[in-house]
Write a protein that holds these residues in place. Structure first.
Motif, PDB file in Angstrom:
ATOM      1  N   UNK A  70       9.707  20.433   5.835  1.00 19.42           N
ATOM      2  CA  UNK A  70      10.704  21.062   4.969  1.00 19.42           C
ATOM      3  C   UNK A  70      11.982  21.172   5.361  1.00 19.42           C
ATOM      4  N   UNK A  71      12.093  21.531   6.543  1.00 19.33           N
ATOM      5  CA  UNK A  71      13.444  21.827   7.517  1.00 19.33           C
ATOM      6  C   UNK A  71      13.968  20.818   8.323  1.00 19.33           C
ATOM      7  N   UNK A  72      13.077  19.548   8.173  1.00 27.00           N
ATOM      8  CA  UNK A  72      13.384  18.514   9.071  1.00 27.00           C
ATOM      9  C   UNK A  72      14.410  17.603   8.644  1.00 27.00           C
ATOM     10  N   UNK A  73      15.490  17.071   9.230  1.00 28.68           N
ATOM     11  CA  UNK A  73      16.582  16.206   8.700  1.00 28.68           C
ATOM     12  C   UNK A  73      15.837  14.960   8.330  1.00 28.68           C
ATOM     13  N   UNK A  74      16.017  14.138   7.114  1.00 28.48           N
ATOM     14  CA  UNK A  74      15.516  12.911   6.586  1.00 28.48           C
ATOM     15  C   UNK A  74      15.660  11.834   7.565  1.00 28.48           C
ATOM     16  N   UNK A  75      16.781  11.986   8.306  1.00 24.59           N
ATOM     17  CA  UNK A  75      16.921  10.871   9.528  1.00 24.59           C
ATOM     18  C   UNK A  75      16.041  11.199  10.436  1.00 24.59           C
ATOM     19  N   UNK A  76      15.844  12.315  10.617  1.00 24.52           N
ATOM     20  CA  UNK A  76      14.813  12.873  12.105  1.00 24.52           C
ATOM     21  C   UNK A  76      13.190  12.547  11.897  1.00 24.52           C
ATOM     22  N   UNK A  77      12.732  12.150  10.772  1.00 29.44           N
ATOM     23  CA  UNK A  77      11.542  12.134  10.459  1.00 29.44           C
ATOM     24  C   UNK A  77      11.217  10.623  11.077  1.00 29.44           C
ATOM     25  N   UNK A  78      10.229  10.641  12.116  1.00 33.52           N
ATOM     26  CA  UNK A  78       9.663   9.546  12.766  1.00 33.52           C
ATOM     27  C   UNK A  78       8.414   8.730  12.312  1.00 33.52           C
ATOM     28  N   UNK A  79       8.287   7.577  12.711  1.00 32.74           N
ATOM     29  CA  UNK A  79       6.714   6.988  12.327  1.00 32.74           C
ATOM     30  C   UNK A  79       5.807   7.724  12.997  1.00 32.74           C
ATOM     31  N   UNK A  80       6.068   8.381  14.319  1.00 31.34           N
ATOM     32  CA  UNK A  80       5.156   9.200  15.073  1.00 31.34           C
ATOM     33  C   UNK A  80       4.717  10.566  14.375  1.00 31.34           C
ATOM     34  N   UNK A  81       5.907  11.088  13.964  1.00 28.65           N
ATOM     35  CA  UNK A  81       5.768  12.465  13.239  1.00 28.65           C
ATOM     36  C   UNK A  81       4.915  12.334  11.924  1.00 28.65           C
ATOM     37  N   UNK A  82       5.112  11.174  11.231  1.00 26.88           N
ATOM     38  CA  UNK A  82       4.454  10.763  10.006  1.00 26.88           C
ATOM     39  C   UNK A  82       2.913  10.506  10.203  1.00 26.88           C
ATOM     40  N   UNK A  83       2.519   9.779  11.357  1.00 29.12           N
ATOM     41  CA  UNK A  83       1.158   9.691  11.777  1.00 29.12           C
ATOM     42  C   UNK A  83       0.593  10.905  12.319  1.00 29.12           C
ATOM     43  N   UNK A  84       1.296  11.784  12.913  1.00 29.87           N
ATOM     44  CA  UNK A  84       0.697  13.066  13.385  1.00 29.87           C
ATOM     45  C   UNK A  84       0.240  13.900  12.096  1.00 29.87           C
ATOM     46  N   UNK A  85       1.385  13.801  11.395  1.00 31.55           N
ATOM     47  CA  UNK A  85       1.320  14.695   9.782  1.00 31.55           C
ATOM     48  C   UNK A  85      -0.154  14.167   9.266  1.00 31.55           C
ATOM     49  N   UNK A  86      -0.364  12.815   9.262  1.00 29.25           N
ATOM     50  CA  UNK A  86      -1.370  12.246   8.228  1.00 29.25           C
ATOM     51  C   UNK A  86      -2.421  12.492   8.780  1.00 29.25           C
ATOM     52  N   UNK A  87      -2.387  12.368  10.321  1.00 30.18           N
ATOM     53  CA  UNK A  87      -4.018  12.663  10.875  1.00 30.18           C
ATOM     54  C   UNK A  87      -4.351  14.158  11.145  1.00 30.18           C
ATOM     55  N   UNK A  88      -3.279  15.040  11.572  1.00 28.44           N
ATOM     56  CA  UNK A  88      -3.544  16.266  11.776  1.00 28.44           C
ATOM     57  C   UNK A  88      -3.408  17.422  10.805  1.00 28.44           C
ATOM     58  N   UNK A  89      -2.403  17.090  10.098  1.00 26.84           N
ATOM     59  CA  UNK A  89      -1.780  18.205   9.232  1.00 26.84           C
ATOM     60  C   UNK A  89      -2.645  17.892   7.845  1.00 26.84           C
ATOM     61  N   UNK A  90      -2.251  16.697   7.223  1.00 28.14           N
ATOM     62  CA  UNK A  90      -2.626  16.386   5.767  1.00 28.14           C
ATOM     63  C   UNK A  90      -4.178  16.425   5.782  1.00 28.14           C
ATOM     64  N   UNK A  91      -4.898  16.086   6.689  1.00 26.00           N
ATOM     65  CA  UNK A  91      -6.260  15.909   6.798  1.00 26.00           C
ATOM     66  C   UNK A  91      -6.848  17.292   7.369  1.00 26.00           C
TER      67      UNK A  91
END
Length: 409
Positions: A118-139
């Motif tokens: 939510x409060x993360x800058x669009x430019x600051x979203x990284x592939x690593x943070x997306x993978x972590x979100x997908x593997x740990x948060x979204x699941x």
């Protein structure tokens, strides 16, 4: 006592502003007039004329000592980077989407994307943070997501789409969503269409006013929203067709009547002849005389659309009696696809009957009936033994014209 008159100013000028503050200006050695400004470029004013005079004296000294330099161009203040929430909200607003789609996307954002980004800058979203979100948060953020891989895939797919737009808008250089296969999910529940015997059992068990609804869902592969909006004028018993022109959906407690998603959704479906007597009986016994009367209205008010919950109250007991506790009402549409495919219909014909604009959408409804492989195997043996004649492909219009020409030659 009268205030002493100031002598003639020998460098620069001071002007009193309407606010009571004072502005200082001077002409530099380069012949350009400069106003007092702060290092960030914003205007600098003074409480008193004496303060303004002192500032001018400093500038004059710099000029006399040869130390004066023209003020540097002020650096523009860096804009605060746009956050994921801000960008997503703008993304939703800029798109011409159905209200149901907007509601669906907003639920995905609120439930699965905003809690992390939510409060993360669009430019600051990284592939690593997306993978972590997908593997740990979204699941793993709750059973609701963990038990529904499709919801997780939808969340990833939406984030990837929004980030693609951010790349196109030059907000970022590349898309950080790089999880292979993240936007797809294996179906947890394997759909098993109803067999003809099971369909018959459901129809026998369900109350009279719902029988035709079940039959049209199966034999004509119609959706619940299409059936709930079906009206007397949409059914032509003489030609044996049903015109599917609209559908009804529910969003935030409201019912919305709208056109199908694509032009292919508006279609004319031929009703199998064995159902025509039931259609006529239903129109006579359960539908008001007006052309706009609903075929399957709410039980309490025949001018209101039937709610899915009203159907489920009678459909669930009927499916139990048929021995199919797993059968959803929408699975009857899959049954319709199987029945149509079993007749030898081509993919294009199936697409037209189901109201799909792409082959991929139609293929999702293709299933093998439980006993079809055994029937096919037997048919192959019959072909080998010469007991049956191979089916000729459908004759095209060009071939028909050629045959006609040969016959008259």
């Amino acid at each position: 006592m009268a205030r002493a008159k100031r002598g003639k100013r020998y460098f620069g000028s001071v002007r009193e502003l309407p606010s009571g503050r004072h502005q200082a200006r001077y002409t530099g050695p380069d012949g350009v007039t400069y106003s007092a400004r702060r290092p960030n470029g914003k205007a600098l004013t003074f409480d008193t004329q004496g303060d303004a005079d002192a500032w001018l004296a400093l500038r004059h000294s710099e000029i006399l000592l040869g130390a004066w330099l023209p003020p540097a161009e002020p650096k523009p203040e860096e804009a605060t980077p746009i956050t994921v929430r801000e960008y997503c909200e703008a993304w939703l607003t800029d798109r011409d989407l159905e209200q149901t789609t907007i509601d669906h996307y907003r639920q995905i954002l609120d439930d699965h994307i905003y809690p992390t980004f939510e409060n993360v800058a669009v430019i600051s979203v990284t592939p690593a943070s997306v993978r972590q979100w997908f593997a740990q948060v979204a699941r793993g953020d709750g059973k609701k997501v963990k038990d529904r891989p499709t919801a997780r895939a939808h969340a990833y797919g939406l984030l990837r789409t929004i980030m693609n737009t951010a790349v196109a808008d030059e907000v970022r250089d590349s898309n950080p969503c790089r999880v292979r296969g993240g936007g797809s999910a294996k179906r947890v529940k394997k759909i098993r269409p109803a067999s003809l015997a099971e369909l018959e059992a459901v129809v026998w068990a369900i109350p009279e006013r719902y029988k035709l609804m079940v039959l049209l869902a199966a034999w004509c592969a119609m959706r619940f929203g299409e059936l709930a909006e079906l009206r007397r004028a949409d059914v032509d018993t003489k030609r044996g067709v049903v015109h599917i022109r609209r559908g009804v959906t529910r969003t935030k407690g409201k019912r919305i009547v709208k056109d199908p998603k694509s032009d292919a959704g508006k279609r004319e479906v031929n009703i199998p002849p064995h159902l025509i007597p039931m259609v006529k009986n239903h129109l006579r016994d359960h539908v008001a005389g007006s052309k706009v009367a609903l075929l399957f209205p709410a039980t309490s008010d025949n001018t209101r659309h039937m709610a899915p919950s009203s159907l489920y109250r009678v459909f669930y007991p009927a499916r139990e009696k048929a021995g199919r506790d797993d059968l959803r009402f929408h699975d009857l549409r899959h049954t319709g696809a199987v029945l149509a495919a079993a007749t030898g219909a081509t993919l294009a014909e199936l697409m037209a009957r189901l109201g799909h604009s792409t082959p991929g959408a139609a293929m999702r409804y293709q299933h093998a009936a439980a006993d079809r492989d055994k029937v096919i195997a037997q048919a192959l043996s019959d072909l080998a033994g010469g007991t049956v004649t191979p089916i000729r492909p459908a004759v095209t219009s060009d071939e028909q014209e050629g045959d006609a020409s040969a016959a008259t030659a």
